[in-house]
Design an enzyme around this catalytic site. Sequence first.
Site, PDB file in Angstrom:
ATOM      1  N   ASP A  82       0.836  -1.195   0.000  1.00 54.52           N
ATOM      2  CA  ASP A  82       0.000   0.000   0.000  1.00 54.52           C
ATOM      3  C   ASP A  82       0.875   1.250   0.000  1.00 54.52           C
ATOM      4  O   ASP A  82       1.865   1.325   0.728  1.00 54.52           O
ATOM      5  CB  ASP A  82      -0.902  -0.016   1.240  1.00 54.52           C
ATOM      6  CG  ASP A  82      -2.046   0.971   1.150  1.00 54.52           C
ATOM      7  OD1 ASP A  82      -2.493   1.259   0.020  1.00 54.52           O
ATOM      8  OD2 ASP A  82      -2.519   1.445   2.204  1.00 54.52           O
ATOM      9  N   HIS A  83       0.505   2.222  -0.806  1.00 50.20           N
ATOM     10  CA  HIS A  83       1.219   3.500  -0.874  1.00 50.20           C
ATOM     11  C   HIS A  83       2.719   3.312  -1.142  1.00 50.20           C
ATOM     12  O   HIS A  83       3.559   3.921  -0.482  1.00 50.20           O
ATOM     13  CB  HIS A  83       1.021   4.313   0.405  1.00 50.20           C
ATOM     14  CG  HIS A  83      -0.362   4.866   0.558  1.00 50.20           C
ATOM     15  ND1 HIS A  83      -0.838   5.916  -0.190  1.00 50.20           N
ATOM     16  CD2 HIS A  83      -1.378   4.500   1.374  1.00 50.20           C
ATOM     17  CE1 HIS A  83      -2.091   6.171   0.152  1.00 50.20           C
ATOM     18  NE2 HIS A  83      -2.449   5.326   1.094  1.00 50.20           N
ATOM     19  N   GLU A 134      -3.474   5.944  -7.858  1.00 55.71           N
ATOM     20  CA  GLU A 134      -4.336   6.974  -7.287  1.00 55.71           C
ATOM     21  C   GLU A 134      -4.280   8.229  -8.144  1.00 55.71           C
ATOM     22  O   GLU A 134      -3.193   8.696  -8.502  1.00 55.71           O
ATOM     23  CB  GLU A 134      -3.909   7.311  -5.856  1.00 55.71           C
ATOM     24  CG  GLU A 134      -4.800   8.348  -5.175  1.00 55.71           C
ATOM     25  CD  GLU A 134      -4.446   8.582  -3.714  1.00 55.71           C
ATOM     26  OE1 GLU A 134      -4.633   9.725  -3.247  1.00 55.71           O
ATOM     27  OE2 GLU A 134      -3.968   7.638  -3.046  1.00 55.71           O
ATOM     28  N   HIS A 204      -9.679   5.092  -0.160  1.00 56.39           N
ATOM     29  CA  HIS A 204      -8.756   5.167   0.963  1.00 56.39           C
ATOM     30  C   HIS A 204      -9.437   6.002   2.052  1.00 56.39           C
ATOM     31  O   HIS A 204     -10.243   6.875   1.757  1.00 56.39           O
ATOM     32  CB  HIS A 204      -7.440   5.815   0.536  1.00 56.39           C
ATOM     33  CG  HIS A 204      -6.572   4.925  -0.284  1.00 56.39           C
ATOM     34  ND1 HIS A 204      -5.278   4.607   0.061  1.00 56.39           N
ATOM     35  CD2 HIS A 204      -6.810   4.257  -1.445  1.00 56.39           C
ATOM     36  CE1 HIS A 204      -4.751   3.802  -0.846  1.00 56.39           C
ATOM     37  NE2 HIS A 204      -5.671   3.578  -1.764  1.00 56.39           N
ATOM     38  N   GLY A 205      -9.088   5.723   3.301  1.00 59.40           N
ATOM     39  CA  GLY A 205      -9.772   6.429   4.380  1.00 59.40           C
ATOM     40  C   GLY A 205     -11.182   5.923   4.576  1.00 59.40           C
ATOM     41  O   GLY A 205     -12.088   6.673   4.958  1.00 59.40           O
ATOM     42  N   ASN A 227     -10.497   0.747   1.963  1.00 63.91           N
ATOM     43  CA  ASN A 227      -9.356   0.569   2.856  1.00 63.91           C
ATOM     44  C   ASN A 227      -9.804   0.916   4.274  1.00 63.91           C
ATOM     45  O   ASN A 227     -10.331   1.997   4.517  1.00 63.91           O
ATOM     46  CB  ASN A 227      -8.201   1.470   2.445  1.00 63.91           C
ATOM     47  CG  ASN A 227      -7.461   0.946   1.231  1.00 63.91           C
ATOM     48  OD1 ASN A 227      -7.916   0.011   0.570  1.00 63.91           O
ATOM     49  ND2 ASN A 227      -6.332   1.548   0.922  1.00 63.91           N
ATOM     50  N   ILE A 228      -9.556  -0.011   5.194  1.00 66.60           N
ATOM     51  CA  ILE A 228      -9.972   0.166   6.584  1.00 66.60           C
ATOM     52  C   ILE A 228      -8.731   0.047   7.471  1.00 66.60           C
ATOM     53  O   ILE A 228      -8.119  -1.015   7.550  1.00 66.60           O
ATOM     54  CB  ILE A 228     -11.009  -0.890   7.018  1.00 66.60           C
ATOM     55  CG1 ILE A 228     -12.171  -0.965   6.020  1.00 66.60           C
ATOM     56  CG2 ILE A 228     -11.501  -0.589   8.422  1.00 66.60           C
ATOM     57  CD1 ILE A 228     -13.045   0.260   5.973  1.00 66.60           C
TER      58      ILE A 228
END
Length: 281
Positions: A82-83, A134, A204-205, A227-228
Site C-alpha cells: 500500500d502506498h 491513485e 482510501h480512508g 481501505n480500513i
Amino acid sequence: MTRATLAEVLHPALEKRYAVAGVVCLGWEDARAYVSAAEAERAPIILQAGPGCRAHTPISVIGAMFRHLADAASIPVVLHLDHGATLEEAQAALAEGFTSIMFDGSSLPLDQNIRKTAEIVKLARSHGASSEGEVGFVGYDNGAASALTEPVDAMRFASETGVDAMAVAVGNVHLQQNPGDGIDEQALAGIAKATNGQVPLVIHGGSGVPALQRAALAKSSPICKFNIGTELRMVFGQALRRRVNDGTNEFDRLALLSSVHDPLAQTLRGILRQIGSSDRY
C-alpha cells in the site's frame, strides 16, 4: 483458495456489486485476526502493508507473514503493498511474493503520475501481480488537504496506465477517527460515468465513511475496495488498554496481545457483512 491478485477479487466484486476490505496490517496479531474474520465470513480479504508497517518491519518479514497466512487460508487473500513510492519498493515487494502493488503518485503532476504508474503496472504484470494507482489526492485528517479527482483525469489515468484498480478522492480522508461528511456522491457519479463504470474504484480512508453510506455504495457504485485502517487500530488499542488495566498485573506480552484477536475479528466481520463480501467463497 489462498494467494490471489487484486484483479481476481475485485472483478467479481465489480460484476456482482459488493466491495472487498483492504485491511491495514501492522503486525502478526492484527493480520491473523483479519484472516480469521474473513474465513469465518467466507469473504475475500486484502492484507495491506503500508509505509508505517514497512518502516517498522522489514518487507521480507512482512512478506513471509502474509504468505504464511494466505497459504493456510481457505479464502482468497491478496498480499498488497500500500502506498508504494518507488519502483524499488515495488520490486522488493514482488520479490517477496506480494500479489498486488499500489503506486501512489497522487502528489505528482498528472503526466508524471501516469508515466510512473504505468511503469509499475507493467512491472507487476510481468510478475503475475495486479496494480492500484491513485488520481486526485486523498488528504489526511488534521493534515494535508484533499484534491478531488476530476472525471476527465480519472478517464485518462485509467486508460493510459491500465491499472486494475483506481483510488479516488471524493470526500474521503485518511486517519479519521469518526465518520465524517462521507463520500461526495455527485463527484463519484462523475468518475463512474467517465470510466463507464468498468474500473474498480478504491476508497482510501474508508474508516471515515459512514457505515450506511459504505454499505449503499458497495451495492450501487463501482467502489469495489474500502481501505480500513484507523477504525480497526482503534479497536486494537482499546482492547489492549482494557487488558493492561484490568488489575491483574499481567506482564507477558503473549497474554496481553492475545486480548486483541476477538475484538478485531468481530469488528471486521461486521464490516465484511456491511460491504457485502460475506458468503462469496
